[in-house]
Scaffold this motif. Structure first.
Motif, PDB file in Angstrom:
ATOM      1  N   THR A  96       0.876  -1.070  -0.347  1.00 17.80           N
ATOM      2  CA  THR A  96      -0.009   0.122   0.223  1.00 17.80           C
ATOM      3  C   THR A  96       0.885   1.345   0.004  1.00 17.80           C
ATOM      4  O   THR A  96       0.542   2.375  -0.979  1.00 17.80           O
TER       5      THR A  96
ATOM      6  N   THR B 135       2.202   4.512  -3.414  1.00 13.93           N
ATOM      7  CA  THR B 135       2.078   5.800  -3.554  1.00 13.93           C
ATOM      8  C   THR B 135       3.567   6.769  -3.680  1.00 13.93           C
ATOM      9  O   THR B 135       3.475   8.120  -4.844  1.00 13.93           O
TER      10      THR B 135
ATOM     11  N   GLY C 291      -2.846   6.091   3.717  1.00 14.80           N
ATOM     12  CA  GLY C 291      -4.233   6.454   5.043  1.00 14.80           C
ATOM     13  C   GLY C 291      -3.546   5.020   5.869  1.00 14.80           C
ATOM     14  O   GLY C 291      -4.641   4.364   6.056  1.00 14.80           O
TER      15      GLY C 291
ATOM     16  N   ASP D 159      -3.194   3.204   9.175  1.00 12.88           N
ATOM     17  CA  ASP D 159      -3.029   3.052  10.726  1.00 12.88           C
ATOM     18  C   ASP D 159      -2.558   2.720  10.975  1.00 12.88           C
ATOM     19  O   ASP D 159      -1.486   1.259  10.775  1.00 12.88           O
TER      20      ASP D 159
ATOM     21  N   LYS E 214       0.533   8.093   5.815  1.00 12.04           N
ATOM     22  CA  LYS E 214      -0.062   9.367   5.975  1.00 12.04           C
ATOM     23  C   LYS E 214      -1.069   9.381   4.458  1.00 12.04           C
ATOM     24  O   LYS E 214      -2.408   8.973   4.425  1.00 12.04           O
ATOM     25  N   LEU E 215      -0.104   9.199   3.373  1.00 13.31           N
ATOM     26  CA  LEU E 215      -0.181   9.183   2.114  1.00 13.31           C
ATOM     27  C   LEU E 215      -1.294   8.384   1.709  1.00 13.31           C
ATOM     28  O   LEU E 215      -2.345   8.341   0.796  1.00 13.31           O
TER      29      LEU E 215
END
Length: 271
Positions: free
Chosen positions: A81, A85, A203, A205, A200-201
């Motif tokens: 993930t 990005t 998303g 947690d 952060k990009l």
């Protein structure tokens, strides 16, 4: 005392008022002790009274329900993930190569990543690169030891060197506005910020940091059943106890003992 606490915060010796975390105190004492040993001074950190105090402090924390906080381990799914990005031009090419080298290359520490030079990497074939480590936290002899990069990690490194060719200097370099690649290398803190920015990009947690790559590599290796000896050969952990926590956490995810209800449900469906 509050006045001294406020003075320490104002001098930026502390980030905020209040007691320091146990790990912070332990780390600072370790640094202080090493400095004394290097100068051949008697170290105050070797005092029996101090060692007893630290043991009692650790026990007191446990009784109060305070556990040692660890960074979130970046196993395969969050890593993928994160990599998704890295589509923002040359910066994305650099970050993808850095993340994959740090993770696939054996869970490298951030200091090891920023210490790599262009001359430390060499290509064997289209799908394989080698990179060389010298002095590290656990090996201070400075003898060069080569580690492999295969598949996506090798391809990402080749793409970065094509995008920002260099004959010498730091392997991973700072970037400026407009996608311009500088000559100065990244700092260790910047590696942590790259991980946090990409998380952060994406998303994601969790409490992400550069160490998430190292712990995630070990956890994923345990999850996929890689022998512990092979894992330690890549990570260069010297202590089995240090690496076992993450390794066992990963391997237990696929353990039959951790999936008893799942197994029971599967048998019910079969009947």
């Amino acid at each position: 005392p509050p006045a001294i606490d406020a003075t320490l915060v104002a001098a930026r010796i502390k980030a905020k008022p209040g007691a320091l975390a146990f790990n912070t105190v332990s780390h600072r004492l370790a640094v202080l002790g090493k400095w004394h040993r290097l100068n051949e001074w008697d170290s105050p950190t070797e005092a029996s009274a101090l060692k007893t105090l630290l043991r009692d402090a650790r026990k007191a924390q446990s009784r109060q329900g305070i556990s040692v906080r660890k960074k979130t381990a970046m196993v395969l799914e969050p890593l993928q993930t994160l990599l998704a990005t890295c589509s923002d031009g040359v910066r994305g090419v650099r970050d993808r190569a850095l993340l994959l080298l740090a993770w696939s290359g054996g869970g490298r520490r951030r200091s090891e990543v920023v210490g790599l030079q262009v001359g430390d990497v060499r290509q064997l074939d289209a799908d394989t690169w080698l990179y060389a480590l010298g002095t590290t936290k656990t090996d201070t002899g400075g003898v060069r030891r080569e580690k492999p990069l295969r598949g996506p990690a090798a391809q990402a490194l080749a793409a970065w060197l094509d995008a920002a060719p260099a004959e010498s200097g730091p392997l991973f370099r700072r970037m400026y506005k407009g996608g311009k690649v500088g000559t100065a290398g990244l700092s260790a803190d910047q590696v942590a910020r790259i991980v946090q920015r990409r998380a952060k990009l994406a998303g994601l947690d969790g409490d992400w940091a550069a160490h998430s790559l190292r712990s995630g590599f070990v956890s994923e290796a345990g999850r996929q059943g890689v022998p512990l000896g092979e894992v330690m050969a890549m990570t260069e952990h010297r202590s089995v106890s240090t690496v076992m926590g993450y390794f066992q956490a990963g391997s237990l995810l696929n353990s039959l003992a951790a999936n008893l209800l799942t197994q029971d449900s599967q048998e019910d469906s079969d009947t």
